[in-house]
Design a protein around this motif. Structure first.
Motif: not given
Length: 223
Positions: A48-70, A72-75
């Protein structure tokens, strides 16, 4: 170390070590919890914490993914934190801008394309003869955003964009109280554009420094 912090650190280490790459799906929660020696509750809080700072993307019913780590996204999370600045710290943000933005402007002078120049000229020409304060601030923000984008460094661009929030209020104060703010802003933007367009990085750096330092010096007197 708190249990949740430990869980966050372990997931981070997996990403840093390359065990999890951008776009990868995390293992099932029970499997990952067992692998990392964590309780499922601790792992859930870490995700939950890592999804708030855009490191992880929690997709309901699909799973949790590492984001692009771009960058712009992280900052983007930095922008949220920066918005909590106090009025007595806005000068510190301006000092950081004075360090970073002239460097970005110098890079823009080296990397500017004709397409970029057209966008910058359009922004400069878009400021009317008698703009409102909101129009002046919006035009100023867009001009500097375009300059940063032309620098060709996503990290630098994202950092500068994150710093725009707390300095916007200073720009508004300046526009409301300082005589000749509109003409001065227009003249300095034109000088920056000329230096960038002629491919003179040090001149572009100097004009950007003058421009930002002027706002900073005015605010020091006001405060």
């Amino acid at each position: 170390m708190a249990v949740t912090d430990e869980a966050i650190d372990k997931i981070k280490q997996m990403i840093v070590a390359g065990e999890l790459r951008p776009g990868d799906r995390l293992p099932r929660e029970p499997d990952l919890a067992e692998r990392l020696g964590l309780s499922r509750n601790s792992l859930r809080e870490a995700v939950k914490a890592l999804s708030l700072i855009r490191v992880l993307d929690v997709r309901q019913g699909d799973g949790t993914y590492v984001t692009s780590l771009d960058p712009a996204l992280l900052l983007d999370a930095l922008s949220f934190v920066v918005d909590f600045h106090r009025d007595d710290t806005v000068l510190e943000f301006l000092e950081v801008r004075r360090i970073l933005e002239p460097a970005a402007t110098a890079l823009a002078a080296q990397r500017m394309t004709e397409q970029h120049l057209e966008k910058l000229r359009a922004v400069l020409d878009g400021l009317g003869d008698d703009p409102t304060i909101d129009e002046l601030v919006a035009n100023d923000l867009e001009f500097h955003r375009q300059i940063a984008a032309c620098a060709g460094n996503n990290v630098l661009t994202s950092l500068l964009d994150s710093l725009s929030g707390p300095t916007t209020r200073a720009r508004v104060w300046r526009g409301l109280t300082q005589e000749g703010a509109v003409s001065k802003t227009r003249e300095q933007h034109a000088a920056i554009l000329d230096a960038v367009a002629s491919g003179q990085p040090e001149l572009a750096r100097a004009w950007a420094t003058v421009h930002i330092a002027g706002v900073e010096e005015w605010l020091r007197r006001v405060l």
